[in-house]
Enzyme design. Structure first.
Site, PDB file in Angstrom:
ATOM      1  N   GLU A 182       0.860  -1.189   0.000  1.00  0.00           N
ATOM      2  CA  GLU A 182       0.000   0.000   0.000  1.00  0.00           C
ATOM      3  C   GLU A 182       0.895   1.238   0.000  1.00  0.00           C
ATOM      4  O   GLU A 182       1.704   1.427   0.910  1.00  0.00           O
ATOM      5  CB  GLU A 182      -0.903  -0.012   1.242  1.00  0.00           C
ATOM      6  CG  GLU A 182      -1.616   1.299   1.548  1.00  0.00           C
ATOM      7  CD  GLU A 182      -2.538   1.802   0.432  1.00  0.00           C
ATOM      8  OE1 GLU A 182      -3.487   1.096   0.095  1.00  0.00           O
ATOM      9  OE2 GLU A 182      -2.266   2.910  -0.101  1.00  0.00           O
ATOM     10  N   CYS A 308     -19.959   3.722  -4.987  1.00  0.00           N
ATOM     11  CA  CYS A 308     -21.137   4.319  -4.364  1.00  0.00           C
ATOM     12  C   CYS A 308     -21.961   5.109  -5.375  1.00  0.00           C
ATOM     13  O   CYS A 308     -21.913   6.341  -5.419  1.00  0.00           O
ATOM     14  CB  CYS A 308     -20.784   5.192  -3.177  1.00  0.00           C
ATOM     15  SG  CYS A 308     -22.284   5.538  -2.229  1.00  0.00           S
ATOM     16  N   THR A 454     -19.180  -0.700  -3.028  1.00  0.00           N
ATOM     17  CA  THR A 454     -19.340   0.011  -1.753  1.00  0.00           C
ATOM     18  C   THR A 454     -18.532  -0.668  -0.651  1.00  0.00           C
ATOM     19  O   THR A 454     -18.172  -1.846  -0.766  1.00  0.00           O
ATOM     20  CB  THR A 454     -20.821  -0.003  -1.305  1.00  0.00           C
ATOM     21  OG1 THR A 454     -21.255  -1.371  -1.247  1.00  0.00           O
ATOM     22  CG2 THR A 454     -21.721   0.772  -2.239  1.00  0.00           C
ATOM     23  N   ALA A 455     -18.296   0.084   0.435  1.00  0.00           N
ATOM     24  CA  ALA A 455     -17.646  -0.506   1.604  1.00  0.00           C
ATOM     25  C   ALA A 455     -18.567  -1.557   2.231  1.00  0.00           C
ATOM     26  O   ALA A 455     -18.113  -2.530   2.831  1.00  0.00           O
ATOM     27  CB  ALA A 455     -17.327   0.587   2.620  1.00  0.00           C
ATOM     28  N   ALA A 456     -19.879  -1.347   2.055  1.00  0.00           N
ATOM     29  CA  ALA A 456     -20.850  -2.316   2.579  1.00  0.00           C
ATOM     30  C   ALA A 456     -20.659  -3.664   1.887  1.00  0.00           C
ATOM     31  O   ALA A 456     -20.766  -4.725   2.527  1.00  0.00           O
ATOM     32  CB  ALA A 456     -22.265  -1.802   2.357  1.00  0.00           C
ATOM     33  N   CYS A 488     -26.369   1.321  -0.114  1.00  0.00           N
ATOM     34  CA  CYS A 488     -26.144   2.732  -0.420  1.00  0.00           C
ATOM     35  C   CYS A 488     -27.106   3.572   0.426  1.00  0.00           C
ATOM     36  O   CYS A 488     -28.300   3.617   0.138  1.00  0.00           O
ATOM     37  CB  CYS A 488     -26.391   2.948  -1.914  1.00  0.00           C
ATOM     38  SG  CYS A 488     -25.873   4.567  -2.439  1.00  0.00           S
TER      39      CYS A 488
HETATM   40  P1  FAD Z   1     -10.218   1.703  -1.539  1.00  0.00           P
HETATM   41  O1  FAD Z   1     -10.814   1.838  -0.185  1.00  0.00           O
HETATM   42  O2  FAD Z   1     -10.298   2.871  -2.457  1.00  0.00           O
HETATM   43  O3  FAD Z   1      -8.709   1.251  -1.324  1.00  0.00           O
HETATM   44  C1  FAD Z   1      -7.838   0.929  -2.387  1.00  0.00           C
HETATM   45  C2  FAD Z   1      -6.406   1.038  -1.859  1.00  0.00           C
HETATM   46  O4  FAD Z   1      -5.512   0.466  -2.816  1.00  0.00           O
HETATM   47  C3  FAD Z   1      -5.968   2.478  -1.634  1.00  0.00           C
HETATM   48  O5  FAD Z   1      -5.497   2.649  -0.314  1.00  0.00           O
HETATM   49  C4  FAD Z   1      -4.873   2.689  -2.669  1.00  0.00           C
HETATM   50  O6  FAD Z   1      -3.840   3.563  -2.211  1.00  0.00           O
HETATM   51  C5  FAD Z   1      -4.354   1.277  -2.876  1.00  0.00           C
HETATM   52  N1  FAD Z   1      -3.728   1.054  -4.195  1.00  0.00           N
HETATM   53  C6  FAD Z   1      -4.120   1.558  -5.391  1.00  0.00           C
HETATM   54  N2  FAD Z   1      -3.312   1.108  -6.358  1.00  0.00           N
HETATM   55  C7  FAD Z   1      -2.389   0.319  -5.768  1.00  0.00           C
HETATM   56  C8  FAD Z   1      -1.271  -0.435  -6.244  1.00  0.00           C
HETATM   57  N3  FAD Z   1      -0.949  -0.458  -7.553  1.00  0.00           N
HETATM   58  N4  FAD Z   1      -0.533  -1.145  -5.352  1.00  0.00           N
HETATM   59  C9  FAD Z   1      -0.853  -1.137  -4.042  1.00  0.00           C
HETATM   60  N5  FAD Z   1      -1.891  -0.453  -3.533  1.00  0.00           N
HETATM   61  C10 FAD Z   1      -2.653   0.262  -4.390  1.00  0.00           C
HETATM   62  N6  FAD Z   1     -19.523   2.855   0.455  1.00  0.00           N
HETATM   63  C11 FAD Z   1     -20.529   2.490   1.300  1.00  0.00           C
HETATM   64  O7  FAD Z   1     -20.614   1.327   1.671  1.00  0.00           O
HETATM   65  N7  FAD Z   1     -21.436   3.388   1.764  1.00  0.00           N
HETATM   66  C12 FAD Z   1     -21.372   4.695   1.429  1.00  0.00           C
HETATM   67  O8  FAD Z   1     -22.189   5.486   1.876  1.00  0.00           O
HETATM   68  C13 FAD Z   1     -20.328   5.121   0.561  1.00  0.00           C
HETATM   69  N8  FAD Z   1     -20.215   6.399   0.195  1.00  0.00           N
HETATM   70  C14 FAD Z   1     -19.151   6.829  -0.542  1.00  0.00           C
HETATM   71  C15 FAD Z   1     -19.030   8.170  -0.847  1.00  0.00           C
HETATM   72  C16 FAD Z   1     -17.930   8.624  -1.546  1.00  0.00           C
HETATM   73  C17 FAD Z   1     -17.820  10.089  -1.855  1.00  0.00           C
HETATM   74  C18 FAD Z   1     -16.926   7.709  -1.960  1.00  0.00           C
HETATM   75  C19 FAD Z   1     -15.704   8.213  -2.696  1.00  0.00           C
HETATM   76  C20 FAD Z   1     -17.063   6.368  -1.702  1.00  0.00           C
HETATM   77  C21 FAD Z   1     -18.180   5.899  -1.006  1.00  0.00           C
HETATM   78  N9  FAD Z   1     -18.362   4.545  -0.728  1.00  0.00           N
HETATM   79  C22 FAD Z   1     -19.399   4.138   0.084  1.00  0.00           C
HETATM   80  C23 FAD Z   1     -17.552   3.528  -1.444  1.00  0.00           C
HETATM   81  C24 FAD Z   1     -16.454   2.902  -0.612  1.00  0.00           C
HETATM   82  O9  FAD Z   1     -15.682   3.869   0.036  1.00  0.00           O
HETATM   83  C25 FAD Z   1     -15.586   2.028  -1.506  1.00  0.00           C
HETATM   84  O10 FAD Z   1     -16.410   1.132  -2.218  1.00  0.00           O
HETATM   85  C26 FAD Z   1     -14.567   1.227  -0.693  1.00  0.00           C
HETATM   86  O11 FAD Z   1     -13.663   2.123  -0.094  1.00  0.00           O
HETATM   87  C27 FAD Z   1     -13.849   0.222  -1.570  1.00  0.00           C
HETATM   88  O12 FAD Z   1     -12.786  -0.360  -0.887  1.00  0.00           O
HETATM   89  P2  FAD Z   1     -11.466  -0.836  -1.684  1.00  0.00           P
HETATM   90  O13 FAD Z   1     -10.533  -1.335  -0.659  1.00  0.00           O
HETATM   91  O14 FAD Z   1     -11.855  -1.691  -2.820  1.00  0.00           O
HETATM   92  O15 FAD Z   1     -10.895   0.499  -2.317  1.00  0.00           O
END
Ligand code: FAD
Length: 560
Positions: A182, A308, A454-456, A488
Site C-alpha cells: 500500500e 457508491c 461500496t464498503a458495505a 447505499c
Molecule cells: P479503496 O478503499 O479505495 O482502497 C484501495 C487502496 O488500494 C488504496 O489505499 C490505494 O492507495 C491502494 N492502491 C491503489 N493502487 C495500488 C497499487 N498499484 N498497489 C498497491 N496499492 C494500491 N460505500 C458504502 O458502503 N457506503 C457509502 O455510503 C459510501 N459512500 C461513498 C461516498 C464517496 C464520496 C466515496 C468516494 C465512496 C463511497 N463509498 C461508500 C464507497 C467505498 O468507500 C468504496 O467502495 C470502498 O472504499 C472500496 O474499498 P477498496 O478497498 O476496494 O478500495
C-alpha cells in the site's frame, strides 16, 4: 493398465478405464489426477464416468487437463500444490503417461535438478530430452522467485477491502504470514465524505494513519504494485522489489480519472467546482453550499460502474436540504446530469428518490455526460444523447458544479493478465477467486463482480475471501459464497436516509426486519445508522475482522 512408479508418492500411466478403478484402489492409490482432456478420442471414457467410479471406491479425483505440447508453469504449480495436499499414493494419467510425467518434471526440476528428473523419467521409459529447454526456464523462474521475499498471503491495497480481509484472515489463522502492499501513508473512511460535504462530519474524522490501521503482525510494504506475474506467483513493486506469495488478494480499488474530463483537474477547488470524491475537496463542497449566493448548481454523474453509485445524488440532496432549511431553495436552480436512462439502478428505490427530486424542484437531465469544464468562465459542457445513437454538445453555466469523476480499473490491473475485457479483475462472482488463477482472489472496487461498489459490499466480501483463502492454503474445496450484497445510504435530507440494500440482480436484501424500518422509505433510524453506527462499525468491526451480520454463507458440501 500399466502403473509406473515415478517417485515414492507418484505413479503415472496411460489411459485408464472405469473397470480399472477397483484394481487401482487395490494397488494402494488414494488419489487420481486426470491430465487428459475429455473428448480426445472416441474410445476414451469421460472424466465424469471415471470420477463417479473413483467416488464409489473412495478414491480422490482431480481433473487437470493438459493439451499435448502446451504445458505451462501455472499448470505445473497447480500440480505441485495438488501433490502437496495429498497424503497417500497418487496416480496421474493421460493418453500415454507422457504429459503426466512432464508435469511432474516441471514441478520438481527446481528442487531435484535437470539431470535427475530427466533420468528418473527415463527409468520408466519416458524420454523428456525434448522438454529440456522448458525445464531449464522453469529452474531460472523458480530461482528468481526464491530470491524474492515470500508471504503466505500477499494483499494488494490497504483500503477498506485490504484491511478487512487481512483482519478476517488473522481471525481464522493467527499465525499466517500476511503482507499488504500500500503506497499511501493515510487510510480514509470514504463513505464519510458525503457527510463532510453535507456539513455533518469534519474531514479529519475520516482520516487515520495507515500504520495505525494495518493489523499487528501484518507486514506493510509501503509501495505500489506495477506488475503482476501470476505464473511465477510474484508481483513487482514501484520501488524495484519483487515479492512472492502462496495466495494473492487483489484489493487496490479503482482509479478516479480526473484527467478524462478536459478542464476539470485545473478547475477543482476553485470557481465553484468541487467533488466529494476527494478528501481535500469535500470541505469545499460544504463551503459552497453554505455560501448563500447559489443561483445555478449542477451535480454530475459519469457512466457506470462507479463507487457508491448514490454518492453524486447524496451530495445534491444534502445541498438542497440545507438551502430549503435556509429558505434559499426557491432562488436556486438545481440540475442533476447523468448519462443513464434512470435516476437509480434499483427500481424499488426510485419512487422515494423521485419524491425528493420533485420536492427540491431539481431538473433531472438523463443521457447527459459531462465532457468538459471551463472553470474561469463557469461553463460545463455535456454530450447529450438522444438514446438512438446521436449526440450533441450542450453548454451550461453554473455557479456551483459538483462532479463525480469518470472511474475505471487501475492501470496495473488493466495491463495485467488478471483482468477481463473491461479491465477489472476477473473473478467468480460467488467465490471471488480468479477465473484462471486459483491462487488469486479479488474483492472491493477492483473486482468485476456486478455488485454495487461500496464498503458495505466489502464488509460481506472480506469474510468470504478469508474463508476461501484458508481453504485454498489447506488444499480443500472452496466453501464460502458471496451473494452480491451492497448498500447505499441515500441521504435525501438532513436527518433522513433511504437505505438501499440489494444483492446480485437488484434483489432487495435488507439487513433489518421490515417492522424496524422499510429501506425504500426515508427514515430517521437509517440516518442515525449512517451518522453514528456505521463509522464505528467500519473502524471497530470491519477493519478488525469482527464479522457482525457478515458471517459468510457456506455452500453445501464444503468444509466447515
Ligand atoms: P479503496 O478503499 O479505495 O482502497 C484501495 C487502496 O488500494 C488504496 O489505499 C490505494 O492507495 C491502494 N492502491 C491503489 N493502487 C495500488 C497499487 N498499484 N498497489 C498497491 N496499492 C494500491 N460505500 C458504502 O458502503 N457506503 C457509502 O455510503 C459510501 N459512500 C461513498 C461516498 C464517496 C464520496 C466515496 C468516494 C465512496 C463511497 N463509498 C461508500 C464507497 C467505498 O468507500 C468504496 O467502495 C470502498 O472504499 C472500496 O474499498 P477498496 O478497498 O476496494 O478500495
Amino acid at each position: 493398465m500399466d502403473l509406473k512408479q515415478l517417485s515414492s508418492q507418484l505413479s503415472v500411466s496411460g489411459q485408464i478405464a472405469v473397470s480399472d478403478i477397483a484394481q487401482i484402489r487395490a494397488a494402494g492409490i488414494k488419489t487420481i489426477i486426470c491430465n487428459r482432456p475429455d473428448g480426445e478420442s472416441a474410445d476414451q471414457p469421460s472424466s465424469e464416468a471415471l470420477q463417479q467410479a473413483c467416488l464409489a471406491q473412495g478414491i480422490g479425483w482431480f481433473y487437470l487437463p493438459i493439451i499435448p505440447g502446451k504445458i505451462n508453469v501455472h499448470q505445473s504449480n497447480q500440480f505441485k500444490a495438488l501433490m502437496l495436499a495429498q497424503e497417500g499414493a497418487v496416480l496421474a494419467f493421460c493418453r500415454t503417461g507422457m504429459r503426466s510425467t512432464s508435469l511432474w518434471a516441471m514441478s520438481e526440476v527446481a528442487e531435484q535438478g535437470l539431470d535427475r528428473v530427466i533420468g528418473q523419467a527415463a527409468g520408466i521409459d519416458y524420454d523428456l530430452t525434448g522438454l529440456r529447454q522448458k525445464l531449464q526456464q522453469q529452474v531460472l523462474a523458480e530461482q528468481a522467485a526464491d530470491l524474492a521475499p515470500s508471504h503466505d498471503v500477499l494483499i494488494i491495497g490497504g483500503g477498506a477491502a485490504g484491511q478487512a480481509v487481512a483482519s478476517s484472515l488473522l481471525r481464522r489463522k493467527s499465525n499466517l504470514d500476511i503482507a499488504i502492499v500500500e503506497p499511501s501513508a493515510k487510510h480514509y473512511y470514504q463513505p464519510g465524505w458525503t457527510m463532510v460535504g453535507g456539513g455533518v462530519f469534519e474531514a479529519d474524522s475520516t482520516e487515520r494513519e495507515m500504520a495505525q490501521v494495518i493489523p499487528a503482525n501484518v507486514r506493510w510494504h509501503q509501495s505500489s504494485v506495477v506488475e503482476f506475474s501470476p505464473q511465477q506467483q510474484t508481483v513487482s513493486l514501484h520501488d524495484g522489489q519483487q515479492l512472492h506469495y502462496q495466495v494473492l488478494i487483489v484489493a487496490c480499488g479503482l482509479h478516479l480519472d480526473w484527467q478524462a474530463t478536459p478542464g476539470l483537474q485545473e478547475a477543482l477547488g476553485q470557481y465553484g467546482v468541487t467533488s466529494n470524491y476527494r478528501f481535500d475537496l469535500a470541505p469545499y463542497t460544504w463551503q459552497l453550499i453554505k455560501q448563500r449566493a447559489q443561483q445555478k448548481a449542477i451535480f454530475t454523474q459519469p457512466a457506470m460502474p462507479i463507487k457508491c453509485a448514490g454518492a453524486p445524488q447524496k451530495a445534491m440532496y444534502l445541498a438542497c436540504s440545507h438551502w430549503r432549511e435556509e429558505g434559499l431553495l426557491e432562488r436556486s436552480n438545481v440540475e442533476f446530469c447523468t448519462p443513464g436512462d434512470v435516476l437509480f439502478g434499483v427500481a424499488d428505490y426510485v419512487p422515494a428518490l423521485m419524491e425528493y427530486i420533485k420536492r427540491y424542484e431539481i431538473s433531472l437531465q438523463l443521457r447527459h455526460n459531462l465532457v468538459g469544464v471551463d472553470g474561469p468562465n463557469q461553463v460545463a459542457t455535456f454530450s447529450v444523447s438522444d438514446g438512438r445513437g446521436a449526440a450533441e454538445l450542450v453548454e451550461k453555466e453554473f455557479t456551483m458544479l459538483h462532479v463525480c469523476p469518470v472511474q475505471r480499473a487501475p492501470d496495473s490491473i488493466r495491463n495485467s493478465a488478471l483482468c477481463d475485457s473491461a479491465g477489472w479483475v476477473d473473478v467468480d462472482p460467488s467465490s471471488l477467486r480468479h477465473k484462471q488463477y486459483p491462487y488469486i482472489f479479488a474483492l472491493g472496487d477492483v473486482a468485476n463482480t456486478g455488485n454495487a461498489k461500496t464498503a458495505a459490499a466489502v464488509r460481506k466480501q472480506a469474510p468470504v475471501v478469508a474463508q476461501n483463502v484458508i481453504s485454498t492454503l489447506a488444499g480443500r474445496p472452496l466453501q464460502a459464497a458471496y451473494n452480491g450484497y451492497g448498500s447505499c445510504p441515500l441521504t435525501v435530507e438532513h436527518g433522513k436516509i433511504v437505505l438501499a440494500e440489494f444483492c446480485y440482480g437488484g434483489q432487495l436484501d435488507p439487513s433489518f426486519p421490515a417492522w424496524l424500518f422499510d429501506g425504500r422509505k426515508p427514515t430517521k433510524l437509517a440516518w442515525a445508522l449512517k451518522e453514528k453506527l456505521l463509522p464505528w462499525l467500519y473502524w471497530n468491526g470491519m477493519l478488525k475482522g469482527r464479522e457482525w451480520l457478515a458471517a459468510p454463507e457456506l455452500v453445501k458440501g464444503g468444509d466447515k
